[in-house]
Design a protein around this motif. Structure first.
Motif, mmCIF file in Angstrom:
data_model
loop_
_atom_site.group_PDB
_atom_site.id
_atom_site.type_symbol
_atom_site.label_atom_id
_atom_site.label_comp_id
_atom_site.label_asym_id
_atom_site.label_seq_id
_atom_site.Cartn_x
_atom_site.Cartn_y
_atom_site.Cartn_z
ATOM 1 N N THR A 150 12.377 -7.816 41.930
ATOM 2 C CA THR A 150 11.897 -7.533 43.270
ATOM 3 C C THR A 150 13.129 -7.313 44.144
ATOM 4 N N TYR A 151 13.258 -6.112 44.707
ATOM 5 C CA TYR A 151 14.450 -5.746 45.465
ATOM 6 C C TYR A 151 14.046 -5.499 46.921
ATOM 7 N N PRO A 152 14.642 -6.197 47.881
ATOM 8 C CA PRO A 152 14.263 -6.052 49.291
ATOM 9 C C PRO A 152 14.471 -4.625 49.797
ATOM 10 N N ASN A 153 13.527 -4.166 50.607
ATOM 11 C CA ASN A 153 13.600 -2.802 51.142
ATOM 12 C C ASN A 153 14.845 -2.577 51.992
ATOM 13 N N ASN A 154 15.239 -3.581 52.790
ATOM 14 C CA ASN A 154 16.396 -3.355 53.644
ATOM 15 C C ASN A 154 17.663 -3.147 52.816
ATOM 16 N N LEU A 155 17.789 -3.821 51.668
ATOM 17 C CA LEU A 155 18.951 -3.586 50.800
ATOM 18 C C LEU A 155 18.855 -2.226 50.109
ATOM 19 N N MET A 156 17.638 -1.806 49.821
ATOM 20 C CA MET A 156 17.432 -0.513 49.166
ATOM 21 C C MET A 156 17.984 0.626 50.030
ATOM 22 N N LEU A 157 17.828 0.496 51.350
ATOM 23 C CA LEU A 157 18.330 1.535 52.247
ATOM 24 C C LEU A 157 19.833 1.407 52.505
ATOM 25 N N GLN A 158 20.418 0.263 52.164
ATOM 26 C CA GLN A 158 21.848 0.048 52.409
ATOM 27 C C GLN A 158 22.709 0.370 51.188
ATOM 28 N N ARG A 159 22.104 0.538 50.030
ATOM 29 C CA ARG A 159 22.859 0.759 48.798
ATOM 30 C C ARG A 159 22.739 2.221 48.363
ATOM 31 N N ALA A 160 23.749 2.673 47.648
ATOM 32 C CA ALA A 160 23.685 4.005 47.050
ATOM 33 C C ALA A 160 22.741 3.930 45.847
ATOM 34 N N VAL A 161 21.924 4.956 45.686
ATOM 35 C CA VAL A 161 20.946 5.000 44.595
ATOM 36 C C VAL A 161 21.063 6.344 43.893
ATOM 37 N N THR A 162 21.031 6.313 42.563
ATOM 38 C CA THR A 162 21.076 7.531 41.770
ATOM 39 C C THR A 162 19.745 7.692 41.054
ATOM 40 N N LEU A 163 19.185 8.897 41.133
ATOM 41 C CA LEU A 163 17.972 9.214 40.378
ATOM 42 C C LEU A 163 18.399 9.595 38.970
ATOM 43 N N ILE A 164 17.949 8.828 37.993
ATOM 44 C CA ILE A 164 18.309 9.086 36.597
ATOM 45 C C ILE A 164 17.274 9.978 35.933
ATOM 46 N N GLU A 165 15.993 9.657 36.146
ATOM 47 C CA GLU A 165 14.924 10.428 35.514
ATOM 48 C C GLU A 165 13.713 10.421 36.433
ATOM 49 N N LYS A 166 13.231 11.610 36.782
ATOM 50 C CA LYS A 166 12.049 11.728 37.629
ATOM 51 C C LYS A 166 10.806 11.502 36.788
ATOM 52 N N ASP A 167 9.849 10.737 37.321
ATOM 53 C CA ASP A 167 8.582 10.448 36.643
ATOM 54 C C ASP A 167 8.803 9.918 35.225
ATOM 55 N N ALA A 168 9.543 8.826 35.117
ATOM 56 C CA ALA A 168 9.801 8.217 33.813
ATOM 57 C C ALA A 168 8.533 7.640 33.195
ATOM 58 N N ILE A 169 7.545 7.297 34.051
ATOM 59 C CA ILE A 169 6.221 6.886 33.554
ATOM 60 C C ILE A 169 5.180 7.671 34.336
ATOM 61 N N ASP A 170 3.984 7.792 33.774
ATOM 62 C CA ASP A 170 2.947 8.578 34.437
ATOM 63 C C ASP A 170 2.020 7.679 35.248
ATOM 64 N N ASP A 171 1.147 8.278 36.080
ATOM 65 C CA ASP A 171 0.235 7.549 36.954
ATOM 66 C C ASP A 171 -0.746 6.684 36.169
ATOM 67 N N ASP A 172 -1.171 7.109 34.974
ATOM 68 C CA ASP A 172 -2.126 6.325 34.190
ATOM 69 C C ASP A 172 -1.500 5.006 33.754
ATOM 70 N N ALA A 173 -0.230 5.012 33.452
ATOM 71 C CA ALA A 173 0.453 3.778 33.063
ATOM 72 C C ALA A 173 0.593 2.855 34.262
ATOM 73 N N ILE A 174 0.759 3.416 35.459
ATOM 74 C CA ILE A 174 0.884 2.614 36.678
ATOM 75 C C ILE A 174 -0.435 1.930 36.993
ATOM 76 N N ASP A 175 -1.566 2.625 36.790
ATOM 77 C CA ASP A 175 -2.868 2.027 37.063
ATOM 78 C C ASP A 175 -3.105 0.796 36.202
ATOM 79 N N GLY A 176 -2.559 0.778 35.017
ATOM 80 C CA GLY A 176 -2.756 -0.348 34.110
ATOM 81 C C GLY A 176 -1.889 -1.542 34.451
ATOM 82 N N ILE A 177 -0.926 -1.369 35.352
ATOM 83 C CA ILE A 177 0.010 -2.441 35.687
ATOM 84 C C ILE A 177 -0.643 -3.395 36.664
#
Length: 177
Positions: A150-177
């Motif tokens: 669990t990563y706080p939103n305020n830190l998320m906006l303060q840190r550099a982030v790199t996109l490694i892979e877009k859509d690494a999982i699909d929406d059907d897998a998210i519904d099951g979570i």
């Protein structure tokens, strides 16, 4: 005796609540249809629908006192007192306010979405994983070893982030979570 005295006000309140429920149903249905048509992620659709529901509840809570005959001056006194107490409380717990503000900013202009694999460049605690959920206060990131961070939103906006892979999982897998 209470019901006899406030019969018309109770009927008007019931009509207002029914109207707000109908507006909520129509708006969530439209939001869901339009969002799916435009390819918006399910998690964001649910978040938008939650914001609509909270807004309608607040509108209802604002209108109901007027139905029962409250004067605007009296309501302004109550709201100013409540906002003063909330303001003092929020100042004392500024990190929560910071996370809520960051959550709203992330909702409006966050370049990553649920299912993307990202790397957070934190000097002390670098992370790499798949975004499972974006909430009002925090982001849930599933690491390769299966751990959920669990990563706080305020830190998320303060840190550099790199996109490694877009859509690494699909929406059907998210519904099951």
């Amino acid at each position: 005796m209470f019901f006899e005295t406030y019969k018309s006000e109770l009927i008007a309140t019931g009509i207002l609540l029914l109207f707000l429920l109908i507006v909520r149903f129509i708006s969530t249905t439209l939001i869901t249809k339009i969002s799916r048509k435009n390819g918006i992620n399910l998690a964001r659709i649910h978040l938008i629908n939650r914001y609509v529901s909270v807004t309608l509840v607040l509108i209802g809570l604002l209108i109901i006192p007027f139905i029962f005959g409250t004067q605007p001056r009296e309501l302004a006194l109550v709201f100013s007192s409540v906002f003063a107490v909330i303001g003092i409380g929020l100042f004392a717990i500024w990190s929560i306010l910071s996370n809520i503000t960051s959550g709203i900013i992330m909702f409006i202009s966050f370049p990553y979405k649920v299912g993307d694999k990202i790397q957070i460049h934190d000097k002390d605690f670098p992370l790499e994983g798949i975004i499972e959920d974006i909430r009002a206060f925090q982001l849930h990131l599933r690491l390769e070893n299966g751990d959920l961070v669990t990563y706080p939103n305020n830190l998320m906006l303060q840190r550099a982030v790199t996109l490694i892979e877009k859509d690494a999982i699909d929406d059907d897998a998210i519904d099951g979570i």
